[in-house]
Design an enzyme around this catalytic site. Structure first.
Site, short mmCIF file in Angstrom:
data_model
loop_
_atom_site.label_atom_id
_atom_site.label_comp_id
_atom_site.label_asym_id
_atom_site.label_seq_id
_atom_site.Cartn_x
_atom_site.Cartn_y
_atom_site.Cartn_z
N LYS A 68 106.04 -20.29 -49.21
CA LYS A 68 107.19 -20.31 -50.12
C LYS A 68 106.94 -21.27 -51.28
O LYS A 68 106.96 -22.48 -51.11
CB LYS A 68 108.47 -20.74 -49.42
CG LYS A 68 109.69 -20.37 -50.27
CD LYS A 68 110.92 -21.21 -50.05
CE LYS A 68 110.93 -22.51 -50.79
NZ LYS A 68 111.04 -22.40 -52.25
N GLU A 73 110.82 -43.48 -56.32
CA GLU A 73 109.96 -42.50 -56.97
C GLU A 73 110.73 -41.83 -58.11
O GLU A 73 111.82 -41.30 -57.91
CB GLU A 73 109.50 -41.44 -55.96
CG GLU A 73 108.54 -40.43 -56.55
CD GLU A 73 107.99 -39.46 -55.52
OE1 GLU A 73 108.79 -38.84 -54.80
OE2 GLU A 73 106.75 -39.32 -55.46
N CYS A 117 102.48 -36.85 -56.89
CA CYS A 117 102.90 -37.69 -55.77
C CYS A 117 102.08 -38.99 -55.75
O CYS A 117 102.54 -40.00 -55.25
CB CYS A 117 102.77 -36.94 -54.46
SG CYS A 117 101.20 -36.10 -54.28
N SER A 145 109.45 -33.66 -51.43
CA SER A 145 110.13 -34.95 -51.36
C SER A 145 110.21 -35.47 -49.92
O SER A 145 110.27 -34.69 -48.97
CB SER A 145 111.54 -34.82 -51.94
OG SER A 145 112.28 -33.86 -51.21
N GLU A 202 103.14 -33.76 -46.68
CA GLU A 202 102.65 -34.56 -47.81
C GLU A 202 103.87 -34.90 -48.65
O GLU A 202 104.43 -34.02 -49.30
CB GLU A 202 101.67 -33.76 -48.67
CG GLU A 202 100.39 -33.36 -47.99
CD GLU A 202 99.48 -34.51 -47.68
OE1 GLU A 202 99.73 -35.63 -48.18
OE2 GLU A 202 98.53 -34.31 -46.92
P1 NAP Z 1 111.82 -30.63 -52.77
O1 NAP Z 1 113.23 -30.21 -52.74
O2 NAP Z 1 111.27 -31.46 -51.69
O3 NAP Z 1 111.00 -29.24 -52.90
C1 NAP Z 1 109.77 -28.95 -52.29
C2 NAP Z 1 109.84 -27.58 -51.62
O4 NAP Z 1 110.76 -27.61 -50.52
C3 NAP Z 1 110.34 -26.48 -52.53
O5 NAP Z 1 109.65 -25.30 -52.25
C4 NAP Z 1 111.79 -26.39 -52.11
O6 NAP Z 1 112.37 -25.16 -52.44
C5 NAP Z 1 111.70 -26.56 -50.63
N1 NAP Z 1 112.94 -26.95 -49.99
C6 NAP Z 1 114.07 -27.48 -50.53
N2 NAP Z 1 114.99 -27.73 -49.58
C7 NAP Z 1 114.45 -27.36 -48.39
C8 NAP Z 1 114.89 -27.38 -47.05
N3 NAP Z 1 116.09 -27.86 -46.70
N4 NAP Z 1 114.04 -26.93 -46.09
C9 NAP Z 1 112.82 -26.48 -46.41
N5 NAP Z 1 112.35 -26.42 -47.67
C10 NAP Z 1 113.14 -26.86 -48.66
O7 NAP Z 1 111.50 -31.33 -54.11
P2 NAP Z 1 112.31 -31.15 -55.48
O8 NAP Z 1 113.77 -31.10 -55.25
O9 NAP Z 1 111.74 -30.00 -56.17
O10 NAP Z 1 111.94 -32.51 -56.20
C11 NAP Z 1 112.69 -33.65 -55.84
C12 NAP Z 1 111.83 -34.87 -55.81
O11 NAP Z 1 110.82 -34.69 -54.82
C13 NAP Z 1 111.07 -35.13 -57.07
O12 NAP Z 1 111.84 -35.77 -58.02
C14 NAP Z 1 109.95 -35.98 -56.55
O13 NAP Z 1 110.39 -37.30 -56.44
C15 NAP Z 1 109.67 -35.40 -55.20
N6 NAP Z 1 108.53 -34.47 -55.20
C16 NAP Z 1 107.39 -34.85 -54.59
C17 NAP Z 1 106.30 -34.00 -54.60
C18 NAP Z 1 105.01 -34.36 -53.96
O14 NAP Z 1 103.98 -33.80 -54.30
N7 NAP Z 1 104.99 -35.26 -52.99
C19 NAP Z 1 106.38 -32.76 -55.22
C20 NAP Z 1 107.59 -32.38 -55.81
C21 NAP Z 1 108.65 -33.25 -55.77
P3 NAP Z 1 113.09 -24.96 -53.87
O15 NAP Z 1 112.51 -25.95 -54.83
O16 NAP Z 1 112.74 -23.60 -54.21
O17 NAP Z 1 114.54 -25.17 -53.64
#
Ligand code: NAP
Ligand code: MG
Length: 509
Positions: free
Chosen positions: A208, A413, A316, A261, A282
């Site tokens: 996904k 972060e 990250c 996240s 990760e």
């Molecule tokens: P996120 O919500 O953690 O998204 C990562 C993935 O998880 C996306 O595919 C997301 O889907 C999915 N997801 C969301 N809610 C979920 C749930 N309850 N169960 C399973 N999967 C779920 O990250 P974000 O909201 O896009 O970004 C928020 C913050 O996360 C950023 O500001 C940053 O601080 C951090 N981040 C970290 C990394 C890293 O590489 N460690 C990468 C991105 C973001 P959808 O996005 O399609 O809803």
């Protein structure tokens, strides 16, 4: 935070003149889910828009997969795994298929680079040279492993079995159906990190991609088909967090691998409890980059800028806590600010662009909050501190000085082009401050003193330490987090452990 954006405001984009014919052709096609080798609409027929973060314009519509679609994809992955053809295929054939995926990525690098730049906002040059080229490298690296997934023979003693004889050995077998949930910051590359080891070891999977950047995952699905991956091995569900939750809570998924996240990572762990599926994570970071006065000045300045500005801060590993030795603090932070302010900001498809927009309105709002928080908590912006321009999600590269360890911009972060610079007095002080974080993903050290570099590196609570460089990744090097930055290690041979389990066989002769 996820899946709640109103997308109604984006207007349809005119076809971008900078896109090549293949990219235009791809965008003009329907963007469906890949289930059991067929491209299909979402069960309820819904679609959602994906947007160009440099303009806010809609790029195209994509199938909106939900829990029912996850059920269909998991069922296809299960059938395919259970029929055994993929896991028992000759390893050499799996190797050749993975190698072909790498070759096809290289052959289509321009197409992938352009679509990634448009969907994510990053520069097309970097998308092509880093994201696509590295993704190809990852598939080739794991192609090489397909023929080397070995067990061992074990000389057992069996003390209660008298003088009977035994032949005992282990096998490493695939885990089964893997759910793989990835973020938007390196959309293709994160898909490659997940697919490479899972496929090399004979698993089937449901991927996904993030809602913000679904497009290159769909292109990768086409490439997998073209390379000869059998139907049902790779299934792709574009959608929102509810689709991710359905995967991580699914009783017929044997393992879930997540990048994103820390907050959602904890939800994944909760959801995985039902059937105790295996979990690898990760997660986030707030990485320390330590600059000693005896550094190579020019290299340290350039490297310390790239450490937090690369990918517009949406990495990250971003080195966003910059610790500078007292004696050079003023001069070094000014040099970092000067260099950062030179970065060419623009649309990812402009060849000169170094710094693109952050990925969406949510991320823009989050970074803007921290620009205010930095000042409210008493910091001072040496450069930046505001949005860039008045359209798209562009943020000026921002260097905060005069910050304190407890400030929000130091602890949390941000995931945008923002760095906070602090002082340290000596090695002890640098190590203590660097380790003062709930995260432990990466760290940088800049010094010409080799002994000091080794001593500091061995005391940093971080999964990766880079000396006199930053983001010094290699496909063969394990990558992952200490503390709340994750569970397990991706890349390298270690990733094979995430996708295999050991069977012990003991035969009485
Ligand atoms: P996120 O919500 O953690 O998204 C990562 C993935 O998880 C996306 O595919 C997301 O889907 C999915 N997801 C969301 N809610 C979920 C749930 N309850 N169960 C399973 N999967 C779920 O990250 P974000 O909201 O896009 O970004 C928020 C913050 O996360 C950023 O500001 C940053 O601080 C951090 N981040 C970290 C990394 C890293 O590489 N460690 C990468 C991105 C973001 P959808 O996005 O399609 O809803
Ligand atoms: Mg999200």
């Amino acid at each position: 935070m996820t899946g709640t954006l109103s997308r109604d405001t984006g207007s349809a984009a005119p076809v971008d003149e900078r896109l090549g014919a293949e990219a235009r052709d791809f965008l003009a096609r329907p963007h469906r889910l890949l289930i059991g080798g067929q491209w299909v609409d979402a069960a309820d027929g819904r679609t959602f828009g994906t947007y160009d973060p440099a303009t806010g314009n809609e790029i195209t519509q994509v199938a909106h997969g939900g829990p029912e679609d996850v059920d269909r994809a998991v069922a296809a992955a299960r059938r395919t795994f259970d029929d055994g053809a993929w896991a028992t295929m000759k390893p050499r054939e799996r190797e050749q298929i993975l190698w072909r995926i790498g070759d096809l990525l290289d052959a289509k690098a321009e197409l992938f680079g352009q679509i990634e730049a448009l969907d994510n906002g990053k520069s097309v040059g970097i998308a092509t040279a880093v994201d696509v080229a590295w993704a190809a490298d990852v598939f080739r690296y794991y192609a090489g492993w397909a023929t080397k997934i070995e067990g061992s023979t074990v000389p057992v003693s069996m003390p209660f079995a008298g003088d009977k004889q035994f032949h005992a050995y282990t096998q490493r077998v695939p885990v089964g159906v893997c759910g793989q949930i990835i973020p938007w910051n390196f959309p293709l590359l994160m898909a490659a990190w997940k697919l490479g080891p899972a496929l090399a070891t004979g698993n089937t999977l449901v991927l996904k991609p993030a809602e913000q950047t679904p497009l290159t995952a769909l292109l990768l699905g086409e490439v997998c088909q073209e390379a000869g991956v059998p139907d049902g091995v790779v299934n792709i569900i574009t959608g929102f967090g509810d689709a991710g939750a359905a995967i991580s809570g699914h009783d017929d998924v044997d393992k879930v691998a997540f990048t994103g996240s820390t907050e959602v990572g904890k939800l994944i762990v909760d959801a995985a409890k039902g059937n105790l599926k295996k979990v690898s994570l990760e997660l986030g970071g707030k990485s320390a980059n330590i600059v000693f006065a005896d550094c190579d000045w020019d290299a340290a300045v350039a490297g310390s800028v790239a450490a937090w500005m690369f990918n517009h801060g949406q990495a990250c590993t971003a080195g966003t806590r910059l610790y500078v030795e007292d004696s050079i603090y003023e001069e070094f932070t000014q040099a970092v600010a000067d260099a950062a302010s030179q970065a060419t900001i623009g649309h990812g498809l402009d060849p000169d662009t170094v710094l693109g927009p952050v990925v969406d309105q949510d991320q823009f709002d989050k970074v803007s909050y921290y620009l205010r928080a930095g000042i409210e908590d008493g910091g001072r912006a040496l450069t930046g501190g505001a949005r860039h321009g008045d359209t798209g999600f562009f943020i000026q590269p921002t260097v905060f000085v005069d910050v304190k360890p407890e400030d929000r911009v130091v602890k949390e972060e941000i995931f945008g082009p923002v760095v906070s610079a602090l002082r340290f007095t000596d090695v002890e002080d640098a190590v203590r401050q660097a380790n003062d974080s709930m995260y432990g993903l990466a760290a940088g050290v800049w010094t010409k003193d080799l002994s000091k570099a080794h001593q500091v590196a061995s005391r940093l609570q971080a999964g990766s330490v880079w000396v006199n460089q930053y983001n010094g990744f290699d496909t063969a090097m394990p990558f992952g987090g200490f503390k709340q930055s994750g569970w397990g290690r991706e890349l390298g041979a270690g990733a094979l452990d995430l996708y295999t389990q050991t069977r012990s066989v003991n035969i009485q002769l």
